[in-house]
Design an enzyme around this catalytic site. Structure first.
Site, mmCIF file in Angstrom:
data_model
loop_
_atom_site.group_PDB
_atom_site.id
_atom_site.type_symbol
_atom_site.label_atom_id
_atom_site.label_comp_id
_atom_site.label_asym_id
_atom_site.label_seq_id
_atom_site.Cartn_x
_atom_site.Cartn_y
_atom_site.Cartn_z
ATOM 1 N N SER A 138 0.698 -1.306 0.007
ATOM 2 C CA SER A 138 -0.135 -0.009 0.194
ATOM 3 C C SER A 138 0.809 0.915 -0.043
ATOM 4 O O SER A 138 2.074 1.022 0.520
ATOM 5 C CB SER A 138 -0.742 0.122 1.278
ATOM 6 O OG SER A 138 -1.415 1.267 1.611
ATOM 7 N N TYR A 151 -2.047 -1.390 10.514
ATOM 8 C CA TYR A 151 -2.025 -1.631 8.865
ATOM 9 C C TYR A 151 -0.907 -1.006 8.404
ATOM 10 O O TYR A 151 -0.193 -1.641 7.591
ATOM 11 C CB TYR A 151 -3.472 -0.832 8.223
ATOM 12 C CG TYR A 151 -3.646 -0.853 6.982
ATOM 13 C CD1 TYR A 151 -4.440 -1.971 6.342
ATOM 14 C CD2 TYR A 151 -2.977 0.041 5.932
ATOM 15 C CE1 TYR A 151 -4.517 -2.063 4.974
ATOM 16 C CE2 TYR A 151 -3.175 -0.042 4.636
ATOM 17 C CZ TYR A 151 -4.010 -0.997 3.955
ATOM 18 O OH TYR A 151 -4.052 -1.116 2.911
HETATM 19 P P1 NAD Z 1 -11.360 -6.091 -0.202
HETATM 20 O O1 NAD Z 1 -11.977 -6.155 1.079
HETATM 21 O O2 NAD Z 1 -12.367 -5.998 -1.155
HETATM 22 O O3 NAD Z 1 -10.644 -7.487 -0.474
HETATM 23 C C1 NAD Z 1 -10.090 -8.282 0.276
HETATM 24 C C2 NAD Z 1 -9.870 -9.657 0.177
HETATM 25 O O4 NAD Z 1 -9.321 -10.438 1.440
HETATM 26 C C3 NAD Z 1 -11.292 -10.178 0.172
HETATM 27 O O5 NAD Z 1 -11.407 -11.042 -0.928
HETATM 28 C C4 NAD Z 1 -11.700 -10.985 1.522
HETATM 29 O O6 NAD Z 1 -12.537 -11.826 1.448
HETATM 30 C C5 NAD Z 1 -10.044 -11.354 1.716
HETATM 31 N N1 NAD Z 1 -10.040 -11.619 3.301
HETATM 32 C C6 NAD Z 1 -10.125 -10.935 4.343
HETATM 33 N N2 NAD Z 1 -9.670 -11.568 5.305
HETATM 34 C C7 NAD Z 1 -9.258 -12.733 5.020
HETATM 35 C C8 NAD Z 1 -8.746 -13.920 5.645
HETATM 36 N N3 NAD Z 1 -8.755 -14.028 6.937
HETATM 37 N N4 NAD Z 1 -8.427 -15.030 4.943
HETATM 38 C C9 NAD Z 1 -8.514 -15.213 3.447
HETATM 39 N N5 NAD Z 1 -9.082 -13.980 2.856
HETATM 40 C C10 NAD Z 1 -9.119 -12.814 3.613
HETATM 41 O O7 NAD Z 1 -10.179 -5.231 -0.212
HETATM 42 P P2 NAD Z 1 -9.298 -4.662 -1.372
HETATM 43 O O8 NAD Z 1 -9.361 -3.302 -1.455
HETATM 44 O O9 NAD Z 1 -9.378 -5.288 -2.629
HETATM 45 O O10 NAD Z 1 -8.088 -5.082 -0.663
HETATM 46 C C11 NAD Z 1 -7.150 -5.902 -1.308
HETATM 47 C C12 NAD Z 1 -5.492 -5.652 -0.685
HETATM 48 O O11 NAD Z 1 -5.141 -4.275 -1.233
HETATM 49 C C13 NAD Z 1 -5.276 -5.569 0.757
HETATM 50 O O12 NAD Z 1 -4.139 -6.077 1.249
HETATM 51 C C14 NAD Z 1 -5.333 -3.970 0.848
HETATM 52 O O13 NAD Z 1 -4.867 -3.724 2.293
HETATM 53 C C15 NAD Z 1 -4.795 -3.526 -0.253
HETATM 54 N N6 NAD Z 1 -5.033 -2.202 -0.535
HETATM 55 C C16 NAD Z 1 -5.973 -1.600 -0.794
HETATM 56 C C17 NAD Z 1 -6.288 -0.429 -1.294
HETATM 57 C C18 NAD Z 1 -7.844 0.185 -1.690
HETATM 58 O O14 NAD Z 1 -7.956 1.320 -1.818
HETATM 59 N N7 NAD Z 1 -8.669 -0.575 -1.895
HETATM 60 C C19 NAD Z 1 -5.360 0.501 -1.268
HETATM 61 C C20 NAD Z 1 -3.878 0.002 -0.891
HETATM 62 C C21 NAD Z 1 -3.826 -1.537 -0.807
#
Ligand code: NAD
Length: 256
Positions: A138, A151
């Protein structure tokens, strides 16, 4: 072209993980989707991706907060050529009030899971002399904001793990890199827009520009397709000497 390669994407039944999985399937990779649920729709999602892109796609349930589950995911998949550590959760609270169980869960899911899956995947990658590990970190792996201690600690940790794994695999046909997204428009973020519009009494465009993307100089969300495309690039031949580094996809956030 990634045909014949197997990619495991953790946390991939929604959001960025799903976008990455679809992009890798487009490139011909066989896909292992994952989350902690085991619903008919999880398996149907894998079936749909497989059928649409003419690849093998499976869904394997594994809870990324549990180390043995992380390792079991890799073993159940029969190893992998591409490992995308994407599963992640967030919680927001001041550090002196941060719930201990949230701290532990965030460190386990956002950081330790990548340690366990990487440890389980590396022997097979070494045997085949080829591997790509892409950690979805991130902008908060490189910089901080208040109230997100767990985080940000975990994502900085992911960047450190990325560099170490790169050194331990250098010259073995294996690379390990981290993608550092800024705000990405996922269903989760999309669902926050109506509330933010109400709270700030602004229209959609204004609340996105002036509130949600205040720290993202482009004032535009990144898309899951863009994160998928960056992942595919890191898996391509052109990226063979890119290892141990971060690629920001953040509209200029970390340039500020
Ligand atoms: P999201 O909530 O849509 O996806 C998260 C995924 O992780 C989901 O598929 C969920 O089912 C899964 N998950 C959660 N807990 C879990 C567990 N215990 N075991 C297995 N799977 C699990 O969120 P996202 O935005 O797609 O985030 C995905 C990644 O990207 C994360 O690591 C997040 O920190 C990172 N990220 C997101 C953003 C953003 O703006 N959306 C920005 C920077 C980084």
């Amino acid at each position: 072209n990634l045909s014949g390669k197997t990619a495991i994407v953790t946390g991939s039944n929604s959001g960025i993980g799903l976008g990455v999985a679809i992009e890798l399937a487009k490139q011909g990779a066989n896909i292992v989707l994952n989350s902690f649920t085991d619903r008919a729709e999880d398996h149907a999602l894998a079936e749909r991706i497989g059928a649409e892109h003419g690849v093998r796609a499976r869904y394997i349930k594994a809870d990324m907060s549990v180390g043995e589950d992380c390792r079991a995911l890799v073993h159940a998949a029969g190893g992998c050529d591409i490992l995308v550590n994407n599963a992640g959760i967030q919680h927001v609270a001041p550090v002196d009030e941060f719930p201990v169980e949230k701290w532990n869960a965030i460190l386990a899911i956002n950081l330790s899971s990548a340690f366990h899956t990487t440890a389980a995947a590396l022997p097979g990658m070494r045997e085949r002399g080829w591997g790509r590990i892409v950690n979805i970190a991130s902008a908060h792996g490189l910089t901080a904001s208040p109230f997100k201690s767990a985080y940000i600690a975990a994502k900085h940790g992911v960047v450190g793990l990325t560099k170490t794994v790169a050194l331990e695999t250098a010259g073995q046909g294996i690379t390990c890199n981290a993608i550092c997204p800024g705000y990405v428009l996922t269903p989760l973020i999309e669902s926050q827009i109506p509330d933010q519009m109400k709270v700030h009494n602004m229209d959609r465009e204004t609340v996105i520009r002036e509130v949600m993307l205040l720290r993202q100089p482009s004032r535009q969300f990144a898309t899951v397709e863009e994160i998928g495309g960056t992942t595919a690039f890191l898996c391509s031949a052109a990226a063979a000497q890119i290892t141990g580094t971060t690629i920001s996809v953040d509209g200029g956030w970390t340039a500020l």
